[in-house]
Design an enzyme around this catalytic site. Structure first.
Site, PDB file in Angstrom:
ATOM      1  N   GLN A 470       0.813  -1.214   0.000  1.00 18.57           N
ATOM      2  CA  GLN A 470       0.000   0.000   0.000  1.00 18.57           C
ATOM      3  C   GLN A 470       0.845   1.262   0.000  1.00 18.57           C
ATOM      4  O   GLN A 470       0.323   2.367  -0.073  1.00 18.57           O
ATOM      5  CB  GLN A 470      -0.954  -0.001   1.202  1.00 18.57           C
ATOM      6  CG  GLN A 470      -0.344   0.424   2.539  1.00 18.57           C
ATOM      7  CD  GLN A 470       0.375  -0.696   3.265  1.00 18.57           C
ATOM      8  OE1 GLN A 470       1.012  -1.523   2.643  1.00 18.57           O
ATOM      9  NE2 GLN A 470       0.276  -0.721   4.580  1.00 18.57           N
ATOM     10  N   GLY A 471       2.184   1.120   0.075  1.00 19.96           N
ATOM     11  CA  GLY A 471       3.051   2.284   0.048  1.00 19.96           C
ATOM     12  C   GLY A 471       3.423   2.814   1.412  1.00 19.96           C
ATOM     13  O   GLY A 471       3.947   3.924   1.528  1.00 19.96           O
ATOM     14  N   ALA A 700      -1.703  14.241   7.649  1.00 17.26           N
ATOM     15  CA  ALA A 700      -2.369  13.178   6.886  1.00 17.26           C
ATOM     16  C   ALA A 700      -3.441  12.456   7.696  1.00 17.26           C
ATOM     17  O   ALA A 700      -3.380  12.373   8.920  1.00 17.26           O
ATOM     18  CB  ALA A 700      -1.339  12.167   6.391  1.00 17.26           C
ATOM     19  N   GLY A 704      -6.871   4.016   2.751  1.00 16.86           N
ATOM     20  CA  GLY A 704      -7.005   2.703   2.133  1.00 16.86           C
ATOM     21  C   GLY A 704      -8.390   2.094   2.183  1.00 16.86           C
ATOM     22  O   GLY A 704      -8.831   1.497   1.201  1.00 16.86           O
ATOM     23  N   GLU A 705      -9.089   2.211   3.310  1.00 17.18           N
ATOM     24  CA  GLU A 705     -10.411   1.584   3.421  1.00 17.18           C
ATOM     25  C   GLU A 705     -11.540   2.531   3.077  1.00 17.18           C
ATOM     26  O   GLU A 705     -12.549   2.109   2.492  1.00 17.18           O
ATOM     27  CB  GLU A 705     -10.591   1.013   4.834  1.00 17.18           C
ATOM     28  CG  GLU A 705      -9.717  -0.189   5.093  1.00 17.18           C
ATOM     29  CD  GLU A 705      -9.956  -0.811   6.449  1.00 17.18           C
ATOM     30  OE1 GLU A 705     -10.728  -1.779   6.531  1.00 17.18           O
ATOM     31  OE2 GLU A 705      -9.362  -0.319   7.430  1.00 17.18           O
TER      32      GLU A 705
END
Length: 744
Positions: A470-471, A700, A704-705
């Site tokens: 995912q980075g 940040a 993702g979800e």
């Protein structure tokens, strides 16, 4: 064996060339092949189990049954219903009965085939609501005599009063289905044993420290006698948290006193799949005549399958999290998690939130239709705002949800909605999520980072969080690099070894960016202070760190020079700092009220679909996604998250369905389980509304979800707009849509 490193260009090149070594590619000296004998019945008593013929086969080193392994009570949650191998009963098709370790794959398969088992078949139960009924077969008597290990009952405000006041009430029974996570890398593990070190397991787990705790309990060992090493992970989406295959590989390694590798083929993986938890929602929402949402009332039934994996967290999320998008004046949730004789279910991206939002966003569209209001305007009237405390206690220091709605309307051309041709429709849906969740582990929910200055001036950052592709590693390197003023390529991120790297809760609950990123930032700031202090000690007062170099007057020195200064003064030791981030969150109370996350991302999505009335086939022809995820640390990786989530959601809503009948998976192959391809994905336009959140690293939030959470609702609403018929059960397959269109 290599542990995880940051996703550098060299690492990317290795993946492209097929050089990355996943667990399937690894081999230890003396390694054996492991296989598992699984039950063909959903519920049966083991009358006779004879492994004598298997043990006599040439090349077989170990054969284990339930009588040969420890019988400690254990499991990944408070519901300790796991075993290593079945002893008296099997509870689902695929339940583990025996295991073998052999020199070759052929010998292991021959040994499995030679094991003799006699069963007495028992009645099974396959539906959560039936499982709660008197007289239903009971799976775990000591945990739940009514097959219901967990029940949720909560209410905020006065739902009954608001039901009397409501001018518009919409309700329905909605169902979300089992979804196979579809990871490219098959499930597998390698385990070894030594009297000195104990168990070492190489396994692609999101949560190696929680896995270590679970597996140690299963063997009755102290945690420091279990080590989990995480190789590169070839996809997961929630499937690779804690798994019985890891435990069985370890048991075989202990018996054989040699390393054992078990790799499941795709058929075995899908037959015994631990898919997304299927949920049934009886949902009702009421509003006044002006469109103000008054109450939400829901009853949720969840199928845990035969054992509890992570389904309790899924049903708890479904019962609470979506409520925090809107200003409901009252809310009531009742949840029932039930045992059945189906394969155990577990988490998948969205974790109960996406499922409930499918239902909630559908009902809100129905209310808008009844009131004659634009669905986007109804949402704007009712959404939460920055500075508010939500109905369940979430503290919204930042929230750009209003801006998300305005932006997605603009880029999608929402005003076209009223003039679309027949069988073409547009739908909108909102979503929220968390950036870590305090209740995942009540003992601790922060993150630790260790940052080390190497002799050549490069840096190593160690974390307990896990890179899934995912980075995460790139993000951590970028955060630390920005603080220190060094190139991000000079920072190597390491993780994935409980014997070497700091403790971490792991990659779940969308926590890695904020939790691990804040720890990385703290470590970088601490190293910056140490470097300046060291420079002042060596060069004199007034030394500073600028652009990744030590500056003193007109002279500058590389970090390699600073590394040498430190080593000369500390017996050759490297300059190392260790920092822990502890979030300012609140553990939710018994009624699920609290502030469980440092911050909360939001999103607004619009889908446009075209439905063929002759076949019912839905084609998503356009998609627009606008996100409030705070500062975007790496835009390319962030967009990749959204593209992937939308593609995953399109598959879920329009085609994917793990079909299970009487406990048996009917489509256990990638030929029969349809997943979307490139031609199924439309043009996707993405916009990020950046605004620094005070609690996130560099401002940040997670992404993702929340990128998946609105997709089912947006597509479902678009289909309803295109056809005039509401779909209540996922997937909204061609057959279901056709039947809805042609129903009277």
């Amino acid at each position: 064996m290599k542990t995880q490193l940051s996703k550098s260009p060299a690492d990317l090149q290795a993946k492209l060339e097929g050089q990355t070594r996943y667990v399937h590619d690894m081999r230890l000296p003396g390694q054996l092949v492991g296989k598992i004998l699984r039950s063909p019945h959903p519920h049966a008593r083991i009358v006779r189990l004879d492994v004598s013929r298997a043990r006599a086969i040439k090349g077989v080193v170990a054969v284990l049954t339930g009588e040969d392994v420890p019988h400690h009570t254990y499991g990944p949650t408070k519901f300790k219903d796991w075993n290593i191998l079945a002893r008296d009963r099997v509870l689902f098709i695929g339940d583990e009965i025996a295991a073998v370790a052999a020199e070759t794959d052929a010998a292991a398969k021959q040994a499995i085939a030679a094991i003799e088992v006699e069963y007495e078949e028992l009645p099974g139960v396959f539906d959560p609501e039936e499982a709660m009924q008197p007289g239903a077969p009971v799976l775990h008597e000591t945990i739940a005599g009514d097959n219901r290990p967990m029940r949720i009952a909560l209410e905020r405000g006065d739902v009954e009063r608001h039901k009397q006041e409501a001018a518009v009430v919409k309700s329905g029974r909605y169902r979300s289905n089992r979804i196979y996570q579809g990871h490219l890398e098959p499930i597998g593990a390698i385990a070894s044993w030594s009297d000195e070190e104990g168990i070492t397991i190489w396994a692609p787990s999101h949560i190696p420290y929680r896995a270590r705790e679970t597996y140690a309990a299963g063997f009755g060992l102290p945690e420091d006698k279990v080590r989990i090493v995480v190789p590169p992970i070839g996809g997961s989406f929630g499937s690779k948290y804690v798994l019985k295959v890891h435990v069985i590989a370890a048991a075989l390694a202990m018996a054989a006193r040699r390393p054992v590798k078990i790799i499941m083929d795709r058929y075995e993986d899908m037959v015994t799949a631990h898919p997304r938890v299927p949920l049934t929602f009886d949902l009702e929402i009421g509003a006044d005549r002006e469109g103000n949402l008054l109450y939400k009332d829901v009853v949720v039934y969840a199928d845990a399958g035969a054992r509890v994996y992570w389904s309790p967290n899924v049903i708890a999320t479904a019962c609470t999290r979506p409520d925090n998008i809107y200003r409901f004046q009252s809310a009531k949730s009742e949840g029932h998690l039930c045992y059945t004789n189906n394969s155990p279910t577990t988490c998948m991206r969205g974790f109960g939130n996406a499922e409930m939002l499918f239902a909630v966003e559908s009902v809100i569209d129905e209310i808008a239709l009844e009131l004659g209001m634009d669905p986007a305007e109804l949402r704007l009237r009712n959404i939460v705002r920055p500075g508010e405390r939500t109905i369940h206690g979430y503290r919204l220091d930042t929230c750009l949800l209003e801006e998300c709605i305005d932006k997605v309307k603009a880029i999608s051309g929402w005003e076209r909605r009223a003039d679309l041709p027949p069988y073409r429709g547009m739908g909108i849906a909102l979503a929220n999520h968390v950036s870590g969740f305090r209740a995942i582990d009540p003992r601790f929910d922060g993150s630790t980072a260790v940052l080390r200055l190497k002799g050549d001036g490069s840096l190593e950052l160690e974390t307990g969080e896990i890179e899934l592709g995912q980075g995460m590693s790139l993000s951590y390197a970028r955060i630390a690099a920005q603080v220190l003023g060094v190139p991000e390529g000079s920072i190597l991120v390491k993780s994935g070894d409980t014997g070497r790297y700091p403790f971490g809760i792991g990659t779940l609950a969308s926590r890695s960016t904020v939790m691990g990123g804040n720890a990385a930032k703290l470590a970088a700031e601490a190293l910056q202070r140490r470097l300046v202090s060291l420079a002042c000690e060596v060069l004199g007062k007034g030394a500073s760190l600028e652009d990744g170099r030590i500056r003193y007057g007109e002279e500058t020195y590389p970090l390699s020079e600073a590394a040498a200064w430190h080593r000369a003064r500390h017996a050759g030791e490297e300059l190392t700092v260790r920092e822990t981030y502890v979030p300012d969150t609140e553990m939710p109370d018994a009624t699920y009220y609290g502030h469980p996350s440092p911050n909360y991302p939001f999103a607004a999505h619009v889908a446009e679909v075209e439905v063929d009335p002759d076949t019912g086939r839905t084609r998503v022809v356009g998609y627009w996604a606008v996100h409030d995820s705070g500062t975007i640390i790496h835009e390319t990786m962030a967009k990749g998250q959204v593209y992937g989530a939308v593609a995953q959601g399109i598959g879920w809503v329009t085609m994917e369905d793990l079909i299970v009948e009487q406990g048996r998976v009917k489509n256990p192959s990638m030929m029969d389980y349809r997943m979307p391809g490139a031609r199924d994905i439309p043009n996707i336009e993405i916009a990020f509304l950046e605004g620094e959140d005070p609690n996130g690293p560099l401002g940040a939030k997670s992404l993702g979800e929340v990128a998946l959470d609105p997709v089912p609702g947006a597509i479902a609403n678009a289909i309803a707009h295109a056809t005039g018929k509401r779909g209540y059960e996922l997937p909204l397959s061609a057959e279901r849509v056709w039947r809805a269109i042609h129903s009277t």
